[in-house]
Design an enzyme around this catalytic site. Structure first.
Site, short mmCIF file in Angstrom:
data_model
loop_
_atom_site.label_atom_id
_atom_site.label_comp_id
_atom_site.label_asym_id
_atom_site.label_seq_id
_atom_site.Cartn_x
_atom_site.Cartn_y
_atom_site.Cartn_z
N THR A 188 45.46 -59.75 73.66
CA THR A 188 45.60 -60.88 72.74
C THR A 188 46.01 -62.14 73.49
O THR A 188 46.63 -62.06 74.57
CB THR A 188 46.67 -60.55 71.68
OG1 THR A 188 46.96 -61.72 70.91
CG2 THR A 188 47.96 -60.08 72.31
N ASP A 189 45.71 -63.30 72.90
CA ASP A 189 46.18 -64.56 73.48
C ASP A 189 47.68 -64.76 73.29
O ASP A 189 48.29 -65.62 73.94
CB ASP A 189 45.41 -65.75 72.91
CG ASP A 189 45.49 -65.88 71.39
OD1 ASP A 189 46.16 -65.04 70.75
OD2 ASP A 189 44.88 -66.81 70.84
N GLU A 190 48.30 -63.95 72.43
CA GLU A 190 49.73 -64.13 72.14
C GLU A 190 50.60 -63.82 73.35
O GLU A 190 51.76 -64.21 73.40
CB GLU A 190 50.13 -63.31 70.93
CG GLU A 190 49.41 -63.74 69.67
CD GLU A 190 49.98 -63.11 68.41
OE1 GLU A 190 51.21 -62.95 68.33
OE2 GLU A 190 49.19 -62.78 67.51
N TYR A 217 55.72 -57.81 69.37
CA TYR A 217 54.31 -57.41 69.51
C TYR A 217 53.72 -57.99 70.79
O TYR A 217 53.12 -57.27 71.60
CB TYR A 217 53.51 -57.88 68.30
CG TYR A 217 52.02 -57.96 68.56
CD1 TYR A 217 51.30 -56.82 68.90
CD2 TYR A 217 51.35 -59.19 68.51
CE1 TYR A 217 49.94 -56.90 69.16
CE2 TYR A 217 49.99 -59.26 68.77
CZ TYR A 217 49.29 -58.12 69.10
OH TYR A 217 47.95 -58.19 69.37
N LYS A 258 52.27 -56.02 74.21
CA LYS A 258 50.91 -56.15 74.72
C LYS A 258 50.92 -56.70 76.15
O LYS A 258 50.08 -56.31 76.98
CB LYS A 258 50.09 -57.06 73.81
CG LYS A 258 49.74 -56.44 72.47
CD LYS A 258 48.88 -55.18 72.62
CE LYS A 258 47.47 -55.50 73.10
NZ LYS A 258 46.62 -54.27 73.13
#
Length: 362
Positions: free
Chosen positions: A133-135, A162, A166
């Protein structure tokens, strides 16, 4: 091509499975633990297809992963299984740590043992695509298109449990490539939307609440910016990356559709006003609620590497994609109605420090 997809009954995973089987003609093994976000109904289009099979298994189960890989003998593994909902990670981080970190480690080890046993030509062609993810990159400043975007070299700066889990999984995947030579590719995508999306996320929640005349909650002032990627465009990108991507590389996948959350909700309301007119304007249901703790201000993806090296382009812009998405929910009540019985749209991710401290001292 034989492709194993972990998390294949989830939102993005099921889109990938449908694409691989129906568009790519691949033999696919879907592996999913069928938690709240996994739904076999999302695989109905390939349910009886001769090229598809399903195994209910948890990626944290080493024996199950060895058995699935050893029996199916994949040419590729596409790893999408993860706990992925930020709000849930705020109040229940343990599942994110065990699934996203320990589960990824378990899968990498099972894949490494299998890969070492392959004949040389199959070893050279094998790929494990780790979908992230870009998060993991943290937060950007400014409004839509204000400049700056996440690149593959952007330092990691995760904000939520989260995103941190990741980020850890990404580091494991890259380490297994650098240390053991396992041909891993990491992808980092922007916010996905489209059909079969679990209805606690912004876009499906807005559509379904609006149809039921319920409030449309928006965190803070709705000024947080996301780069929206239609899920089928993401599936096509992942297939392309697995086919032509470089082992050890990272590819960012973004839709190039930056929008403030408030503008996303207003656009959904406008589409519903057109397709399913009500006695009132749907935008009248908008309500601003207490913001999420640690809410990142802006995400934006620079997908130049993917576009120039592999020739990928998104086929949907946000206007076309949101129209297709709203129409799908209008036409597929049978898919989402049972999910609304289990999750009616209540607020998740509220954090009460004083309660947590009392529980810890009890």
């Amino acid at each position: 091509m034989r492709v194993m997809v972990t998390g294949g009954a989830g939102f993005i995973g099921s889109a990938l499975v449908r694409h691989l089987v129906l568009d790519g003609g691949h033999d696919v093994l879907t592996v999913d633990a069928l938690t709240y976000a996994g739904n076999l109904e999302s695989l109905n289009p390939v349910h009886d297809h001769p090229r598809h099979r399903f195994v209910c298994a948890d990626i944290r189960d080493a024996a199950a992963m060895r058995a699935a890989i050893g029996t199916f003998r994949p040419d590729r593994i596409m790893h999408l299984a993860a706990e992925s909902h930020v709000d849930r990670s705020i109040t229940g981080a343990d599942a994110f740590i065990t699934t996203n970190i320990v589960g990824t480690f378990t899968l990498l080890e099972a894949a490494r043992a299998y890969w070492h046993g392959l004949a040389p030509e199959r070893r050279a062609a094998f790929r494990l695509v780790h979908v992230s993810t870009d998060e993991v990159y943290g937060s950007l400043e400014g409004g839509p298109g204000s400049g700056g975007a996440f690149q593959e070299t952007t330092p990691y700066d995760p904000s939520s449990p989260y995103a941190a889990s990741k980020a850890a999984a990404d580091h494991l995947a890259r380490a297994w490539h650098r240390t053991y030579g396992l041909p891993v590719i990491v992808t980092n995508c922007s916010n996905n939307y489209g059909p079969y999306h679990f209805p606690e996320k912004l876009i499906p929640l807005t559509i379904l609440n609006a149809l039921e005349g319920k409030p449309l909650p928006i965190y803070g002032k709705g000024e947080n910016v996301r780069d929206w990627l239609y899920v089928d465009d993401h599936a096509r990108a992942l297939d392309l990356i697995a086919t032509r991507g470089r082992a050890g590389a990272t590819y960012n996948i973004g839709g190039g559709n930056e929008r403030r959350n408030i503008d996303v909700v207003r656009q959904i309301c406008a589409v519903l006003d057109q397709l399913r007119p009500a006695a009132h304007a749907y935008a009248d249901l908008i309500r601003f609620v207490t913001d999420r703790p640690g809410h990142d201000a802006r995400y934006a993806i620079d997908a130049t590497l993917l576009e120039t090296e592999l020739g990928w382009r998104a086929q949907e812009n946000f206007d076309s994609g949101i129209m297709r998405t709203v129409r799908w929910y209008l036409d597929n009540r049978a898919w989402w109605a049972p999910l609304r019985d289990a999750y009616a749209g209540e607020r998740l991710g509220l954090y009460a420090p004083e309660r947590t401290m009392r529980q810890a001292s009890a």
